[in-house]
Structure formats: C-alpha cells, structure tokens
Design a protein around this motif. Structure first.
Motif, PDB file in Angstrom:
ATOM      1  N   TRP A 161       0.855  -1.187   0.000  1.00 37.06           N
ATOM      2  CA  TRP A 161       0.000   0.000   0.000  1.00 37.06           C
ATOM      3  C   TRP A 161       0.892   1.239   0.000  1.00 37.06           C
ATOM      4  N   PHE A 162       0.859   1.962  -1.115  1.00 40.62           N
ATOM      5  CA  PHE A 162       1.630   3.202  -1.231  1.00 40.62           C
ATOM      6  C   PHE A 162       0.705   4.319  -0.741  1.00 40.62           C
ATOM      7  N   PHE A 163       0.725   4.500   0.572  1.00 35.52           N
ATOM      8  CA  PHE A 163      -0.395   5.231   1.196  1.00 35.52           C
ATOM      9  C   PHE A 163      -0.219   6.734   1.253  1.00 35.52           C
ATOM     10  N   LEU A 164       1.008   7.232   1.167  1.00 30.72           N
ATOM     11  CA  LEU A 164       1.269   8.671   1.189  1.00 30.72           C
ATOM     12  C   LEU A 164       2.486   8.936   0.309  1.00 30.72           C
ATOM     13  N   PRO A 165       2.724  10.186  -0.067  1.00 30.14           N
ATOM     14  CA  PRO A 165       3.935  10.456  -0.823  1.00 30.14           C
ATOM     15  C   PRO A 165       5.164   9.935  -0.076  1.00 30.14           C
ATOM     16  N   HIS A 166       5.993   9.172  -0.737  1.00 26.75           N
ATOM     17  CA  HIS A 166       7.251   8.642  -0.193  1.00 26.75           C
ATOM     18  C   HIS A 166       7.050   7.519   0.829  1.00 26.75           C
ATOM     19  N   CYS A 167       5.849   7.056   1.028  1.00 21.79           N
ATOM     20  CA  CYS A 167       5.614   6.083   2.106  1.00 21.79           C
ATOM     21  C   CYS A 167       4.863   4.867   1.572  1.00 21.79           C
TER      22      CYS A 167
END
Lengths: 439, 159
Positions: free
Chosen positions: A409-415
């Motif tokens: 899950w690429f849940f936030l920018p850079h995360c």
C-alpha cells in the motif's frame, strides 16, 4: 517551510530506529505503464535506489494512492505499441533526445505530481546536477507466535552529474550480527558483533560514452547485473545467485547499454574489497541482456561466473568456481497485472548442479494498492566435499518450494506499507510487515 | 481528519504500536561461549546454507549435536549441554582425528577433514565506530541548526 518542520520529526524518529540492513526499491512491475527500461526513473542504468526527477514525479503520479484525485494507473492503457515511452524520458541531462509524451498525460494534466514528490517532500530543491535520496525501513515479523520488530535500513544515496561525468553511491548505518548472511559484505567500519556500523552498498564513478546517454561506463562498487532487479533480497533467486542489492554488490567495472528495444549490462568483477583476506574475493564477470518484444513484454538472459580461492559462504578453502545462468521475463497482459519470472541453473565447486526460480504476479487493485503472489523453487545441489557425504535435503539435492502472498500500500507520498505472508518448506510460516519511507 | 492522515494513522498503528520483542535466540554466540571458539561460527557450521531454516541443519556437526542434546531453535541455552556432551564423548564428525569441540575451539571447521576455517572473512575496512562515544549535545544542536538554515535558504531561493 511548515511541511519541512512537520516532516523532520517523522524522519528523525525513523532514523533513530533504523539500525540494521536491507536494500531499497526497484519496481519491475512498472512495465505495466510502458516503463521497461530503468534509466527513465533511476540513475542506475539497471534500476534501484536513486530516483531521477522524472522518476520522482512518476512515483507520485503512478505509484501512490491519490485518494479520489484523478489516477493514472486506473486509466486505460494508451493505445500504442511505440517504444517511445521506454527510455526517452530522461531527466535534464538527457535533453539531446527528442521529448516524448508521458504514458498518460491526460491524467497528469488533471492531477500533476505534488510538490511533495521532491527530495525531502520538496523541502530541498536539488540543483540540476544533483539527485538525492534515502530509504528508511522498519519491519516486524510474526513467526511461531513470536513477534519481533527490527529496523531494516537507513541509507542515504545520490548522484552528481557534471557533463558526461557522474559520481554516485550510498552510505548508511547497519547493525548486523556475526554469522548473519546479509549486511556484513557492505560494511565500511568494523565494529564488534551487534554494534552500529557504517555501510556503503554502492560507490562509483561513471562516464557517459555517447550524447544520447545510452552507454554508461562505471567503476566502483556496483550492483551485480544479473536477472530481475527486485526489492525482495531474501527471494531465493537473488540469495542463491548472490546478486541482491542488499549487500551482494562487487567492486569492478561495468558497461551498461540502455536502448529503446534492448538494455543490458556487463560487469568485470574485481572482488568485494570490503571484505578480506583476498582468498575470499570472487573475481569474474556477470551480465544480463533484456529485449523488449513490445511495450508490455520483456525477455532477458543472464550469465555469471566467478572464481575465488575460498568460499566465503561455506568457508571451504579450495578454489571455488561459481556460476549462474538463466532466463527472465516481465509481461503485463493487462494494465493491472504484471507477471515476472526468472529461472537459473546453478553450479558451484564441490556441489551437484542446482537450480533456482520464481514466478511472481502483481495485481494493482487500485492505484496505490497492490496484491501479489509468488512461487519459488530452489535446489542448490547436494554438497560434496572433504567431509562425510551429506544426505540429500530440501534445497540441497531435492526441490525446496516456497510461496509468498503480498499486499503493498503506497499510502502517502514517499511512504509505503508492505505485508508478506511467507510459507517455505522447512521454515516456519512468517508474517512480515515493512514500513518504508524514502526521502 | 483528511483521508491521507487517516491512512497514516492506520499504518502507524499497524506497524509501530506493538512492543519490541525480546532478544532473539543466538546459536552462534552460544556455540562460541560454550566451545571457546575465536569467533561466533557461521550458520553453515550446522545449516545447509547461511539462510538457515528448520530441516536444513544437516551438517555432520549438527547431526552430532542433535544426537547428544535436545535442541530447540528458540532456546540457545540448550547448546551448552550438547557441546559438553560432544566434548565428553570426543566426537569427531569429520573423522580427521581431532574432536569436534577441539576443532571449534581452534577455529577449525568440524565438518571438514583437516583444519578448515570456521571464522571466515573479515568484513569492513578496519575503522571502528566507538560504542562508548558520547554524542556532544551542543554539536548535535549546531548541526541541526545549520541543516535547517541551509534548507530554509534553499526554499527562499526557489521562491
């Protein structure tokens, strides 16, 4: 500035936790977007670590969840069989090439990359000649009812480009234990067992040999060019061939070609000069060549051969010849689905012939959320040596099988957050979760 | 709360809320302590490969250990009694005339006839990070302030 101050405590908190080791990301499944090559998004011609400015934008546009904003991944694939989208989107130094359209410009218009896609969430604008990055990764495992949390990676990496000359590399902090199979081979300092050490996985000088920047000659400590460059360094295809990006890099000289329909890299391996004595250093060569049959299908072959005077893994003191030879493919039959597979024959002195392979399916449920399934097989060959013959066992004379189920899950920018359920023959079932932040 | 913030909260709860587990069992350290070897032996003194795993401890030394002791991967305290038993029996797994524990104590591989090398290569380039080094608070504060001022200057220039 406010964003920076909000980000700093989060980054610092993770930094203090990040004390052991693992390598970063290279997503072969980006072929679903027509990105078969690596130089579009990464400074390393074979992928991984430092992102180009364009790569950062694509990470924001194509990888992360956009929470209702227009998404690119969900959009239908552009109806084209042109290879224009493969390697023509280099960042500023590659300006000699004619600009080509992005894979889904309509979505980019609707919701372009956020300013936070830049280094340190946009807090620091690198000059044109500089690309910076870093990775902080923490993990937890649940195995036999035993829950453990451990920091995995704290690396800072980047590249400076002055005309046709490039300098790149990484530094980080790790804490490894004596006997640990990973991490130690990239150590710079030599602290005691369990102490904090500095690590450098790559460091190199490079020279672009042509104006289109398709040919790059590098010397230094480099990722070994072999097979699919995947992020799972404990996957048997990477572990058994000693070609992961965690600490299996070698010093040497490499020539990479990144064309529109073909890419490859040949490395003359001089040995890992971050370990000694010299008899344990492997010398030889490694190469891969990958051809694009279409914008969604790539097929490649790899070959590796090294010689050492002693085997640093088994500690056998005789001359040790090691080889791996195989084929790999990446195929995206539908935009949400990517199939990646690799199969290699293995040979090693004082062992029977062996093999290792894997097949991985990656399905993008919606942009930012991936489900995956992997099957792997290993038979490294039964050991024959100076001691009593060892019985055949799974993985050593008999096939050993494993399977992974993955959610990312690429849940936030850079995360991104990743959870793997791993079942392997002769190993306890493991639930592995990773929280990854890249700078 | 916006959706991304909810997502961040959920992720933090999933990954960081559980307490840190206790130290892991450590067979190499236990073997070193019990046998007096000059280094913690590599996993491959017992296992088929350095990845370890159940059912892969098939080396002659591992089989000899399993014969004389009740071993459990999660309990390294069971290593010492097995080492003592092997020593008492003068077990020689590779049949080279030197007992397993004497070989381990001398840094030799008990699975290989002859001396072998139990400790393997040294990693790193020689320098050490001093574990007892205190962090100078003022130096740290100054470093942070310099870094922040550089970042602020960079952002002003961008505008």
């Amino acid at each position: 500035m406010g964003l920076f101050f909000r980000a700093v405590p989060f980054v610092l908190a993770l930094s203090t936790l990040a004390l052991t080791t693992r390598s970063a990301h290279a997503y072969g499944f980006m072929i679903r977007h027509g990105y078969g090559g690596c130089t579009t998004c990464h400074t390393d011609p074979s992928g991984g670590e430092t992102l180009t400015r364009y790569g950062r934008a694509q990470s924001d546009l194509l990888l992360r969840m956009r929470y209702g904003k227009a998404t690119v991944s969900a959009a239908p694939a552009p109806a084209t069989e042109s290879f224009d989208g493969f390697d023509d989107f280099g960042d500023s130094p590659k300006a000699e090439k004619p600009p080509a359209p992005a894979p889904a410009p309509e979505a980019e218009d609707a919701a372009g990359p956020a300013s936070s896609s830049g280094f340190l969430w946009g807090a620091f604008a690198e000059p044109d000649f500089m690309s910076l990055g870093g990775s902080l990764r923490s993990a937890s495992t649940l195995k036999n009812g035993d829950f453990r949390w451990f920091p995995m990676q704290a690396d800072f990496y980047g590249q400076l480009a002055f005309g046709s000359l490039r300098v790149g590399g990484s530094v980080g902090l790790v804490k490894t234990r004596a006997g640990a199979p990973h991490g130690r081979a990239a150590l710079v300092t030599r602290g005691d067992d369990g102490q904090l050490n500095m690590v450098s996985r790559t460091h190199w000088l490079g020279l672009d040999l042509d104006s289109r920047r398709e040919l790059l000659l590098r010397a230094g400590r480099l990722n070994v060019p072999f097979g699919l460059r995947i992020s799972e360094h404990v996957m048997w295809v990477r572990e058994a061939t000693h070609t992961d990006r965690e600490s299996d890099q070698q010093h040497g000289v490499a020539l990479a070609y990144s064309g529109e329909k073909l890419r490859g890299e040949l490395m003359a391996i001089a040995g890992n000069y971050q370990l000694g004595p010299d008899r344990y250093r492997e010398r030889g060569y490694s190469l891969y060549l990958e051809a694009f049959a279409s914008s969604s299908l790539a097929v490649g072959a790899s070959h590796l051969f090294t010689v050492a005077q002693a085997d640093r893994y088994s500690l056998d003191q005789g001359e040790t010849l090691r080889g791996a030879h195989g084929l790999f493919t990446r195929w995206s039959p539908l935009r949400p689905l990517v199939v990646m597979a690799e199969a290699n024959a293995l040979h090693l002195s004082r062992r029977d012939l062996g093999y290792v392979g894997f097949v991985q399916l990656d399905y993008e449920l919606t942009q930012g959320l991936h489900l995956g399934a992997t099957g792997e097989a290993l038979d490294a060959g039964r050991a024959r040596g100076a001691g009593p013959d060892q019985p055949k066992s799974a993985g050593a004379g008999e096939p050993r099988l494993g399977g992974w189920l993955t959610a990312s899950w690429f849940f936030l920018p850079h995360c991104d957050l990743r959870v793997d359920a791993i079942a392997r023959q002769n190993e306890a079932f493991t639930l592995l979760s990773q929280l990854h932040v890249f700078l | 709360m916006t959706t991304p913030l909810k997502a961040l909260g959920l992720v933090i709860a999933l990954t960081l809320a559980p307490t840190v587990a206790a130290a892991s069992p450590n067979y190499p350290d236990a073997v070193q302590a019990a046998a007096g070897s000059p280094c913690p032996p590599p996993c491959t003194v017992c296992h088929e490969s350095s990845s370890g795993g159940y059912g892969t401890a098939v080396k002659p030394f591992a089989r000899a250990m399993a014969k004389v002791g009740k071993l459990d991967a999660e309990d390294s305290a069971l290593v010492a009694p097995a080492i003592e038993a092997l020593k008492a029996q003068a077990t020689d797994s590779d049949g080279d005339g030197t007992g397993d524990i004497d070989e381990v104590a001398a840094g030799h591989d008990p699975n290989r006839r002859g001396e072998g090398d139990l400790c393997g290569p040294e990693y790193g380039c020689g320098a050490r990070v001093d574990p007892g080094q205190r962090v100078d608070g003022w130096a740290l504060l100054l470093s942070v302030l310099v870094a922040l001022s550089l970042v602020a200057r960079g952002r002003r220039r961008r505008r």
